[in-house]
Design a protein around this motif. Structure first.
Motif, mmCIF file in Angstrom:
data_model
loop_
_atom_site.group_PDB
_atom_site.id
_atom_site.type_symbol
_atom_site.label_atom_id
_atom_site.label_comp_id
_atom_site.label_asym_id
_atom_site.label_seq_id
_atom_site.Cartn_x
_atom_site.Cartn_y
_atom_site.Cartn_z
ATOM 1 N N GLY A 1 39.152 50.318 46.244
ATOM 2 C CA GLY A 1 39.753 50.307 47.578
ATOM 3 C C GLY A 1 39.788 51.708 48.164
ATOM 4 N N PHE B 1 40.734 47.161 41.731
ATOM 5 C CA PHE B 1 41.329 45.818 41.696
ATOM 6 C C PHE B 1 40.210 44.827 41.393
ATOM 7 C CE2 PHE B 1 40.062 46.662 46.057
ATOM 8 C CZ PHE B 1 39.451 45.491 46.462
ATOM 9 N N LYS C 1 38.305 40.967 42.025
ATOM 10 C CA LYS C 1 38.142 39.680 42.683
ATOM 11 C C LYS C 1 37.721 38.708 41.580
ATOM 12 C CE LYS C 1 36.208 39.652 47.030
ATOM 13 N NZ LYS C 1 37.232 39.795 48.100
ATOM 14 N N THR D 1 38.774 39.651 52.909
ATOM 15 C CA THR D 1 40.173 39.985 52.610
ATOM 16 C C THR D 1 41.121 39.282 53.579
ATOM 17 O OG1 THR D 1 39.483 42.200 51.890
ATOM 18 C CG2 THR D 1 41.803 41.923 52.452
ATOM 19 N N ARG E 1 44.018 39.928 55.173
ATOM 20 C CA ARG E 1 44.746 41.191 55.350
ATOM 21 C C ARG E 1 46.255 40.978 55.395
ATOM 22 N NH1 ARG E 1 41.923 45.075 53.993
ATOM 23 N NH2 ARG E 1 40.338 44.867 55.606
ATOM 24 N N GLN F 1 47.446 40.465 51.832
ATOM 25 C CA GLN F 1 47.335 41.722 51.074
ATOM 26 C C GLN F 1 48.536 42.618 51.409
ATOM 27 O OE1 GLN F 1 44.294 44.397 52.427
ATOM 28 N NE2 GLN F 1 44.100 45.429 50.459
ATOM 29 N N ARG F 2 48.871 42.706 52.708
ATOM 30 C CA ARG F 2 49.995 43.558 53.129
ATOM 31 C C ARG F 2 51.317 42.984 52.633
ATOM 32 N NH1 ARG F 2 47.337 44.769 58.560
ATOM 33 N NH2 ARG F 2 46.456 46.827 58.191
ATOM 34 N N GLN G 1 50.199 43.842 46.292
ATOM 35 C CA GLN G 1 49.041 43.910 45.388
ATOM 36 C C GLN G 1 47.987 42.935 45.921
ATOM 37 O OE1 GLN G 1 48.149 41.444 43.170
ATOM 38 N NE2 GLN G 1 49.937 40.152 43.016
ATOM 39 N N PHE G 2 46.774 43.004 45.337
ATOM 40 C CA PHE G 2 45.615 42.482 46.066
ATOM 41 C C PHE G 2 45.122 41.093 45.636
ATOM 42 C CE2 PHE G 2 43.710 46.946 47.203
ATOM 43 C CZ PHE G 2 44.909 47.288 47.814
ATOM 44 N N THR G 3 45.698 40.544 44.564
ATOM 45 C CA THR G 3 45.076 39.355 43.961
ATOM 46 C C THR G 3 44.920 38.194 44.946
ATOM 47 O OG1 THR G 3 46.039 39.983 41.855
ATOM 48 C CG2 THR G 3 45.207 37.738 42.029
ATOM 49 N N GLY H 1 45.243 38.204 48.410
ATOM 50 C CA GLY H 1 44.508 38.526 49.622
ATOM 51 C C GLY H 1 43.007 38.647 49.416
ATOM 52 N N LYS H 2 42.613 39.017 48.192
ATOM 53 C CA LYS H 2 41.194 39.239 47.910
ATOM 54 C C LYS H 2 40.556 38.091 47.138
ATOM 55 C CE LYS H 2 40.972 43.777 49.115
ATOM 56 N NZ LYS H 2 39.980 44.342 50.055
#
Ligand code: MG
Length: 274
Positions: free
Chosen positions: A75, A96, A98, A156, A158, A161-162, A166-168, A170-171
């Motif tokens: 990222g 991170f 995917k 993503t 977004r 994610q926000r 953490q990104f799991t 959202g991604k």
């Protein structure tokens, strides 16, 4: 050399015999030469012995060009992109995952999930691992462990994610990792242009020289943590110009020397399985 995974639309006698009720065309590995795909025996990272069978390129379905055990992404690896989302430039690579279940191939649909109101494209250059390794000694060259390079869209959600931090989620939605169309085994990483087009209009333009952390640094960083396997995917980050996707959009990620990865976007109501 351009490598691919593909299915033919016609079935061999063996395939018909093997599966009387439901026929799935065999997944084949190949080398693209001109307008033909030549089938190879074994894995893409093996000896690449040709079987002698070939098909016209426009008659086969290209699949994601590898079947990774993991997709490791970086990222905020382009300063202007970090800035456009209001983030600081990281001091060390921000990695991170995917999930492999998010993979789709060229010309397949990206499905907008019901859970998100803001889904963005992120065009990226991806490296494909060619040998199992970890803890690379400082005097050993990373490129010996790379099979080649392809285009990746780090789709993503977004808002999620926000919200999650953490990104799991959202991604990680199904269809959020378009990959392909081919693996180019020889690419000068110092001179790669990266572009993303929405409905034919260029939205992102970047150059690998802008990357904060080089692929060499990224891969050494990752392999201090985890073993990389043949077929694993490393996504190297997106330049500035990210924006949202809407149902009906056609999104194209182009990497100079590799090709163009094209996908279209559908809403949750258009997805029969959603
Ligand atoms: Mg990204």
């Amino acid at each position: 050399m351009k490598l691919c995974r593909f299915q033919t639309t016609s079935f061999s006698a063996e395939e018909v015999h093997r599966s009387a009720h439901q026929i799935h065309p065999e997944i084949r590995n190949g080398i693209i030469e001109g307008n033909e795909v030549g089938e190879i025996r074994g894995e893409l990272w093996g000896d690449r012995e040709l079987t002698g069978r070939s098909w016209p390129l426009n008659s086969v379905k290209l699949l994601p060009p590898c079947a990774p055990s993991k997709i490791v992404c970086v990222g905020r690896n382009y300063p202007e992109h970090a800035k456009e989302l209001g983030n600081d430039v990281p001091r060390e690579p921000l990695i991170f995952f995917k999930p492999p279940s998010s993979l789709i191939g060229p010309d397949e649909p990206i499905v907008l999930p019901r859970l998100s109101e803001r889904v963005d494209y992120e065009g990226e250059l991806a490296a494909i691992v060619g040998r199992r390794f970890r803890h690379l000694p400082a005097d050993e060259n990373v490129s010996a462990y790379i099979l080649g390079y392809t285009c990746l869209n780090d789709v993503t959600a977004r808002d999620l994610q926000r919200r999650d931090g953490q990104f799991t989620r959202g991604k990680g939605f199904d269809t959020f990792c378009p990959l392909g169309p081919v693996i180019e085994t020889s690419l000068d990483l110092a001179a790669v242009d990266l572009e993303t087009f929405i409905n034919g209009t260029r939205k992102q333009f970047g150059h690998t020289s802008e990357m904060i952390f080089s692929l060499d640094v990224i891969i050494r960083f990752i392999t201090q943590v985890m073993t990389l396997e043949p077929g694993d995917v490393i996504a190297t980050g997106t330049p500035s110009g990210v924006g949202s996707l809407a149902a009906g959009d056609v999104v194209e990620v182009s990497v100079s020397g590799v090709g163009t990865l094209r996908n279209f976007v559908i809403g949750p109501d258009d997805d029969r399985e959603n």
